[in-house]
Design a protein around this motif. Structure first.
Motif, PDB file in Angstrom:
ATOM      1  N   ILE A 151       0.836  -1.208   0.000  1.00 58.65           N
ATOM      2  CA  ILE A 151       0.000   0.000   0.000  1.00 58.65           C
ATOM      3  C   ILE A 151       0.865   1.250   0.000  1.00 58.65           C
ATOM      4  O   ILE A 151       0.610   2.205  -0.745  1.00 58.65           O
ATOM      5  CB  ILE A 151      -0.948  -0.007   1.211  1.00 58.65           C
ATOM      6  N   ASP A 152       1.901   1.259   0.809  1.00 57.28           N
ATOM      7  CA  ASP A 152       2.773   2.427   0.914  1.00 57.28           C
ATOM      8  C   ASP A 152       3.498   2.697  -0.404  1.00 57.28           C
ATOM      9  O   ASP A 152       3.612   3.846  -0.839  1.00 57.28           O
ATOM     10  CB  ASP A 152       3.790   2.213   2.040  1.00 57.28           C
ATOM     11  N   ASP A 153       3.965   1.650  -1.055  1.00 62.27           N
ATOM     12  CA  ASP A 153       4.711   1.807  -2.310  1.00 62.27           C
ATOM     13  C   ASP A 153       3.843   2.343  -3.439  1.00 62.27           C
ATOM     14  O   ASP A 153       4.302   3.129  -4.259  1.00 62.27           O
ATOM     15  CB  ASP A 153       5.328   0.471  -2.741  1.00 62.27           C
ATOM     16  N   HIS A 154       2.582   1.923  -3.502  1.00 59.49           N
ATOM     17  CA  HIS A 154       1.755   2.255  -4.660  1.00 59.49           C
ATOM     18  C   HIS A 154       0.840   3.450  -4.445  1.00 59.49           C
ATOM     19  O   HIS A 154       0.478   4.121  -5.411  1.00 59.49           O
ATOM     20  CB  HIS A 154       0.945   1.026  -5.087  1.00 59.49           C
ATOM     21  N   LEU A 155       0.462   3.729  -3.197  1.00 55.09           N
ATOM     22  CA  LEU A 155      -0.380   4.909  -2.945  1.00 55.09           C
ATOM     23  C   LEU A 155       0.435   6.114  -2.504  1.00 55.09           C
ATOM     24  O   LEU A 155      -0.021   7.247  -2.634  1.00 55.09           O
ATOM     25  CB  LEU A 155      -1.432   4.592  -1.876  1.00 55.09           C
ATOM     26  N   ARG A 158       0.544  10.106   2.855  1.00 53.33           N
ATOM     27  CA  ARG A 158       1.310  10.903   3.810  1.00 53.33           C
ATOM     28  C   ARG A 158       1.608  10.107   5.069  1.00 53.33           C
ATOM     29  O   ARG A 158       2.560  10.397   5.786  1.00 53.33           O
ATOM     30  CB  ARG A 158       0.563  12.192   4.156  1.00 53.33           C
ATOM     31  N   GLY A 159       0.813   9.104   5.308  1.00 51.32           N
ATOM     32  CA  GLY A 159       1.029   8.221   6.443  1.00 51.32           C
ATOM     33  C   GLY A 159       0.142   7.003   6.314  1.00 51.32           C
ATOM     34  O   GLY A 159      -0.961   7.073   5.756  1.00 51.32           O
ATOM     35  N   LEU A 160       0.629   5.866   6.822  1.00 54.47           N
ATOM     36  CA  LEU A 160      -0.114   4.615   6.730  1.00 54.47           C
ATOM     37  C   LEU A 160      -0.015   3.877   8.063  1.00 54.47           C
ATOM     38  O   LEU A 160       1.052   3.839   8.690  1.00 54.47           O
ATOM     39  CB  LEU A 160       0.459   3.732   5.614  1.00 54.47           C
ATOM     40  N   ALA A 161      -1.122   3.301   8.492  1.00 53.24           N
ATOM     41  CA  ALA A 161      -1.150   2.486   9.707  1.00 53.24           C
ATOM     42  C   ALA A 161      -1.854   1.172   9.398  1.00 53.24           C
ATOM     43  O   ALA A 161      -2.948   1.168   8.822  1.00 53.24           O
ATOM     44  CB  ALA A 161      -1.877   3.216  10.835  1.00 53.24           C
ATOM     45  N   VAL A 162      -1.213   0.081   9.751  1.00 52.68           N
ATOM     46  CA  VAL A 162      -1.797  -1.250   9.567  1.00 52.68           C
ATOM     47  C   VAL A 162      -1.726  -1.984  10.904  1.00 52.68           C
ATOM     48  O   VAL A 162      -0.676  -2.019  11.542  1.00 52.68           O
ATOM     49  CB  VAL A 162      -1.048  -2.064   8.488  1.00 52.68           C
ATOM     50  N   THR A 189       3.893   4.122   8.923  1.00 52.54           N
ATOM     51  CA  THR A 189       4.789   4.879   8.043  1.00 52.54           C
ATOM     52  C   THR A 189       4.359   6.342   8.052  1.00 52.54           C
ATOM     53  O   THR A 189       3.265   6.694   8.512  1.00 52.54           O
ATOM     54  CB  THR A 189       4.759   4.354   6.591  1.00 52.54           C
ATOM     55  N   GLY A 190       5.213   7.192   7.526  1.00 50.51           N
ATOM     56  CA  GLY A 190       4.870   8.605   7.368  1.00 50.51           C
ATOM     57  C   GLY A 190       4.502   9.275   8.679  1.00 50.51           C
ATOM     58  O   GLY A 190       5.182   9.103   9.688  1.00 50.51           O
ATOM     59  N   VAL A 191       3.401  10.021   8.666  1.00 51.36           N
ATOM     60  CA  VAL A 191       3.024  10.808   9.833  1.00 51.36           C
ATOM     61  C   VAL A 191       2.684   9.944  11.044  1.00 51.36           C
ATOM     62  O   VAL A 191       2.718  10.412  12.187  1.00 51.36           O
ATOM     63  CB  VAL A 191       1.835  11.740   9.510  1.00 51.36           C
TER      64      VAL A 191
END
Length: 208
Positions: A151-155, A158-162, A189-191
């Motif tokens: 998800i992080d690579d393709h979208l 600004r921030g991702l939480a899983v 990731t990110g924020v």
């Protein structure tokens, strides 16, 4: 009782199923017949005659993720979101996978949140990504990292939480035999990565 694990950034690289020599269907069925005999059964008794075929067919479904590319579901995004820039959360995505150590199921739910940058992806596509990676032999840690990385690579949000929560049958059916124990893994990731307030916001939304 929950065990909380934070995964690393990059999951290990594995050979794709298309790169490996796949045994013939008949060989897979013969292997099932051997396991039945090893377990102490008579694979030629009436109730088990079709079991090797059924197991092979079930494996095609349970491990179909080896033959799908999750990134195909992330290529189309929608930029017309009326100026929306806040968090997007898909909560309670059910999944089932199989532990790569014992080939026993682990079952749970996934929660995915991100801050859009250039657009949003269809909500069902996030569930598709979880499904594809979970339909492979896995550890929960690696599953969490793979979903987050794709998800992080393709979208490029600004921030991702899983977050993934699951109960592992390799702990409840064998070994220590402790039912009711759940494992929680997270990836930020990110924020979200170094901001305790953002992580708390995510957790609060997940718990509802």
């Amino acid at each position: 009782m929950d065990a909380v694990l934070k995964t690393g950034k990059n999951p290990p690289v594995r050979k794709q199923a298309t790169e490996l020599k796949r045994p013939r269907r008949e060989e897979a069925e013969a292997a099932v017949k051997t396991l039945l005999a090893w377990a102490g059964e008579d694979p030629d008794r009436e109730g088990l005659l079709d079991t090797p075929k059924r197991v092979a067919k079930a494996y095609e479904e349970l491990f179909s993720g080896y033959f799908e590319d999750p990134t195909e579901h992330l290529t189309r995004t929608f930029e017309d979101v009326g100026g929306y820039t806040d968090i997007v959360l898909v909560r309670g995505i059910p999944f089932h996978s199989h532990c790569e150590h014992h080939m026993l199921p682990f079952v749970g739910t996934a929660h995915i949140a991100y801050y859009p940058s250039d657009g949003v992806v269809g909500l069902s596509k996030l569930a598709r990504v979880v499904d594809i990676f979970s339909k492979r032999l896995q550890t929960q840690e690696n599953l969490t990292a793979q979903v987050a990385s794709a998800i992080d690579d393709h979208l490029a949000p600004r921030g991702l939480a899983v977050m993934m929560e699951a109960e592992h049958q390799c702990m409840t059916m064998r070994g220590v035999q402790k039912p009711g124990v759940s494992t929680i893994t997270t990836q930020f990731t990110g924020v979200f990565q170094n901001d305790a307030a953002e992580q708390a916001k995510f957790m609060s939304l997940v718990r509802g």
